[in-house]
Design a protein around this motif. Structure first.
Motif, PDB file in Angstrom:
ATOM      1  N   THR A  91       0.842  -1.189   0.000  1.00  0.00           N
ATOM      2  CA  THR A  91       0.000   0.000   0.000  1.00  0.00           C
ATOM      3  C   THR A  91       0.880   1.242   0.000  1.00  0.00           C
ATOM      4  O   THR A  91       2.002   1.216   0.513  1.00  0.00           O
ATOM      5  CB  THR A  91      -0.935   0.027   1.230  1.00  0.00           C
ATOM      6  N   ALA A  92       0.357   2.308  -0.581  1.00  0.00           N
ATOM      7  CA  ALA A  92       1.061   3.584  -0.557  1.00  0.00           C
ATOM      8  C   ALA A  92       0.685   4.414   0.666  1.00  0.00           C
ATOM      9  O   ALA A  92       1.251   5.484   0.891  1.00  0.00           O
ATOM     10  CB  ALA A  92       0.761   4.371  -1.830  1.00  0.00           C
ATOM     11  N   ARG A  93      -0.274   3.941   1.452  1.00  0.00           N
ATOM     12  CA  ARG A  93      -0.757   4.703   2.595  1.00  0.00           C
ATOM     13  C   ARG A  93       0.184   4.587   3.801  1.00  0.00           C
ATOM     14  O   ARG A  93       0.880   3.580   3.947  1.00  0.00           O
ATOM     15  CB  ARG A  93      -2.148   4.207   3.001  1.00  0.00           C
ATOM     16  N   PRO A  94       0.174   5.568   4.689  1.00  0.00           N
ATOM     17  CA  PRO A  94       0.930   5.451   5.940  1.00  0.00           C
ATOM     18  C   PRO A  94       0.211   4.512   6.899  1.00  0.00           C
ATOM     19  O   PRO A  94      -0.933   4.108   6.656  1.00  0.00           O
ATOM     20  CB  PRO A  94       0.948   6.890   6.472  1.00  0.00           C
ATOM     21  N   ASP A  95       0.880   4.160   7.987  1.00  0.00           N
ATOM     22  CA  ASP A  95       0.245   3.322   8.994  1.00  0.00           C
ATOM     23  C   ASP A  95      -0.884   4.096   9.665  1.00  0.00           C
ATOM     24  O   ASP A  95      -0.779   5.301   9.904  1.00  0.00           O
ATOM     25  CB  ASP A  95       1.274   2.915  10.057  1.00  0.00           C
ATOM     26  N   THR A  96      -1.975   3.407   9.960  1.00  0.00           N
ATOM     27  CA  THR A  96      -3.074   4.043  10.687  1.00  0.00           C
ATOM     28  C   THR A  96      -2.806   3.973  12.189  1.00  0.00           C
ATOM     29  O   THR A  96      -2.036   3.123  12.645  1.00  0.00           O
ATOM     30  CB  THR A  96      -4.401   3.337  10.400  1.00  0.00           C
ATOM     31  N   PRO A  97      -3.430   4.843  12.986  1.00  0.00           N
ATOM     32  CA  PRO A  97      -3.263   4.748  14.441  1.00  0.00           C
ATOM     33  C   PRO A  97      -3.651   3.372  14.978  1.00  0.00           C
ATOM     34  O   PRO A  97      -2.985   2.846  15.880  1.00  0.00           O
ATOM     35  CB  PRO A  97      -4.198   5.839  14.971  1.00  0.00           C
ATOM     36  N   GLU A  98      -4.706   2.776  14.411  1.00  0.00           N
ATOM     37  CA  GLU A  98      -5.136   1.461  14.869  1.00  0.00           C
ATOM     38  C   GLU A  98      -4.088   0.398  14.543  1.00  0.00           C
ATOM     39  O   GLU A  98      -3.796  -0.484  15.377  1.00  0.00           O
ATOM     40  CB  GLU A  98      -6.464   1.091  14.208  1.00  0.00           C
ATOM     41  N   ALA A  99      -3.536   0.471  13.344  1.00  0.00           N
ATOM     42  CA  ALA A  99      -2.512  -0.496  12.964  1.00  0.00           C
ATOM     43  C   ALA A  99      -1.258  -0.329  13.813  1.00  0.00           C
ATOM     44  O   ALA A  99      -0.636  -1.316  14.236  1.00  0.00           O
ATOM     45  CB  ALA A  99      -2.177  -0.346  11.483  1.00  0.00           C
ATOM     46  N   THR A 100      -0.884   0.917  14.068  1.00  0.00           N
ATOM     47  CA  THR A 100       0.287   1.169  14.901  1.00  0.00           C
ATOM     48  C   THR A 100       0.094   0.611  16.305  1.00  0.00           C
ATOM     49  O   THR A 100       1.001  -0.010  16.879  1.00  0.00           O
ATOM     50  CB  THR A 100       0.583   2.679  14.972  1.00  0.00           C
ATOM     51  N   ALA A 101      -1.096   0.800  16.850  1.00  0.00           N
ATOM     52  CA  ALA A 101      -1.382   0.264  18.184  1.00  0.00           C
ATOM     53  C   ALA A 101      -1.254  -1.260  18.187  1.00  0.00           C
ATOM     54  O   ALA A 101      -0.709  -1.852  19.131  1.00  0.00           O
ATOM     55  CB  ALA A 101      -2.771   0.689  18.634  1.00  0.00           C
ATOM     56  N   GLY A 102      -1.732  -1.898  17.138  1.00  0.00           N
ATOM     57  CA  GLY A 102      -1.613  -3.341  17.038  1.00  0.00           C
ATOM     58  C   GLY A 102      -0.164  -3.793  16.939  1.00  0.00           C
ATOM     59  O   GLY A 102       0.226  -4.811  17.532  1.00  0.00           O
ATOM     60  N   ARG A 103       0.633  -3.039  16.202  1.00  0.00           N
ATOM     61  CA  ARG A 103       2.048  -3.374  16.085  1.00  0.00           C
ATOM     62  C   ARG A 103       2.756  -3.221  17.437  1.00  0.00           C
ATOM     63  O   ARG A 103       3.608  -4.040  17.800  1.00  0.00           O
ATOM     64  CB  ARG A 103       2.724  -2.494  15.033  1.00  0.00           C
ATOM     65  N   GLU A 104       2.407  -2.174  18.166  1.00  0.00           N
ATOM     66  CA  GLU A 104       3.015  -1.976  19.482  1.00  0.00           C
ATOM     67  C   GLU A 104       2.665  -3.132  20.425  1.00  0.00           C
ATOM     68  O   GLU A 104       3.499  -3.577  21.229  1.00  0.00           O
ATOM     69  CB  GLU A 104       2.559  -0.648  20.090  1.00  0.00           C
ATOM     70  N   GLU A 105       1.444  -3.635  20.320  1.00  0.00           N
ATOM     71  CA  GLU A 105       1.041  -4.783  21.134  1.00  0.00           C
ATOM     72  C   GLU A 105       1.877  -6.013  20.784  1.00  0.00           C
ATOM     73  O   GLU A 105       2.303  -6.770  21.676  1.00  0.00           O
ATOM     74  CB  GLU A 105      -0.443  -5.078  20.937  1.00  0.00           C
ATOM     75  N   LEU A 106       2.118  -6.226  19.503  1.00  0.00           N
ATOM     76  CA  LEU A 106       2.918  -7.376  19.097  1.00  0.00           C
ATOM     77  C   LEU A 106       4.377  -7.219  19.529  1.00  0.00           C
ATOM     78  O   LEU A 106       5.018  -8.204  19.922  1.00  0.00           O
ATOM     79  CB  LEU A 106       2.834  -7.571  17.583  1.00  0.00           C
ATOM     80  N   ILE A 107       4.893  -6.005  19.444  1.00  0.00           N
ATOM     81  CA  ILE A 107       6.262  -5.766  19.906  1.00  0.00           C
ATOM     82  C   ILE A 107       6.372  -6.099  21.398  1.00  0.00           C
ATOM     83  O   ILE A 107       7.337  -6.738  21.843  1.00  0.00           O
ATOM     84  CB  ILE A 107       6.686  -4.312  19.629  1.00  0.00           C
ATOM     85  N   LYS A 108       5.374  -5.684  22.165  1.00  0.00           N
ATOM     86  CA  LYS A 108       5.362  -5.987  23.594  1.00  0.00           C
ATOM     87  C   LYS A 108       5.281  -7.492  23.820  1.00  0.00           C
ATOM     88  O   LYS A 108       6.019  -8.050  24.656  1.00  0.00           O
ATOM     89  CB  LYS A 108       4.177  -5.278  24.257  1.00  0.00           C
ATOM     90  N   LEU A 109       4.388  -8.162  23.104  1.00  0.00           N
ATOM     91  CA  LEU A 109       4.245  -9.605  23.243  1.00  0.00           C
ATOM     92  C   LEU A 109       5.526 -10.336  22.866  1.00  0.00           C
ATOM     93  O   LEU A 109       5.865 -11.366  23.477  1.00  0.00           O
ATOM     94  CB  LEU A 109       3.087 -10.093  22.373  1.00  0.00           C
TER      95      LEU A 109
END
Length: 242
Positions: A91-109
């Motif tokens: 995608t050419a779009r930037p990360d959404t706030p929701e997607a970023t939050a999900g990524r942060e959760e996975l980084i923590k996990l």
């Protein structure tokens, strides 16, 4: 006659094994190399890494998912060197706030249970019919485990911070092929349509029974599509691999 160079850029927690079928099927047309996207934690730095690794002179470029984000940045940094561009599951779009939050959760996990992170990623990426197969699920798990948590965190940071590439699409003037899986949950067909609408003359191909990991899920179709596209561009006498 010396072959044109094709640089392939893999996605999150993918290595050269992602493109094993394509590399073999395209070897009669181009000299394939797979870029290393494991060293840096920003898209700009990853693009610079690829350009530092790249053979001298012009090349063709293929990026899947995160590799597509890096490909857009390469077009901004050194677009004059790119003869043709293929974009898969991106995608050419930037990360959404929701997607970023999900990524942060996975980084923590990932700090306590990296295998669980791999399982969650695979469930989102692959078509349900492919997730549990050795060729798709097994290969993704193998690549992700081999690359490890530190690479995962660097790549997620790069993905989170990626720029909005939509404004720069119109500046891409080389032949462009866009391929998407019809059932891709992460980058659905509409975001690929947006890319094609933004790049002059770009072509879109949608693949049925395919999620996000198209080079693994539908390897023959992806290889044939890219091979035939390159054949037309290069005017090679070689025949399609299938």
């Amino acid at each position: 006659m010396e072959k044109t160079n094709l640089i392939m850029l893999p996605g999150l927690l993918n290595d050269a094994n992602l493109f094993a079928h394509q590399a073999g099927g395209l070897a009669n047309l181009v000299a394939v190399t797979v870029g290393d996207l494991t060293r840096s934690d920003s898209i700009a730095a990853l693009a610079a890494d690829v350009l530092a690794q790249a053979p001298a002179g012009p090349f063709m470029l293929l990026g899947m998912s995160m590799g597509g984000y890096v490909a857009f940045e390469i077009m901004r940094q050194a677009g004059e060197r790119v003869r043709a561009l293929a974009l898969l599951s991106t995608t050419a779009r930037p990360d959404t706030p929701e997607a970023t939050a999900g990524r942060e959760e996975l980084i923590k996990l990932s700090e306590t249970d990296f295998p669980a992170v791999i399982e969650k990623l695979l469930a989102r990426m692959a078509h349900p019919d492919h997730a549990n197969t050795p060729e798709v699920g097994g290969m993704f798990q193998s690549m992700a485990t081999e690359l490890g948590r530190e690479v995962f965190v660097r790549q997620e940071r790069a993905i989170i911070g990626r720029p909005d590439s939509r404004a720069s699409l119109a500046a891409i003037r080389c032949p462009t092929l866009v391929i998407c899986g019809e059932q891709d949950q992460l980058t659905p067909p509409e975001v690929h349509e947006e890319i094609v609408e933004g790049i002059p003359g770009a072509q879109l191909v949608r693949i049925e029974e395919c999620g996000h990991l198209s080079p693994l899920e539908q390897p023959e179709k992806v290889t044939t599509l890219v091979h035939d596209w390159l054949y037309e561009l290069l005017g090679s006498p070689e025949r399609s691999p299938n």
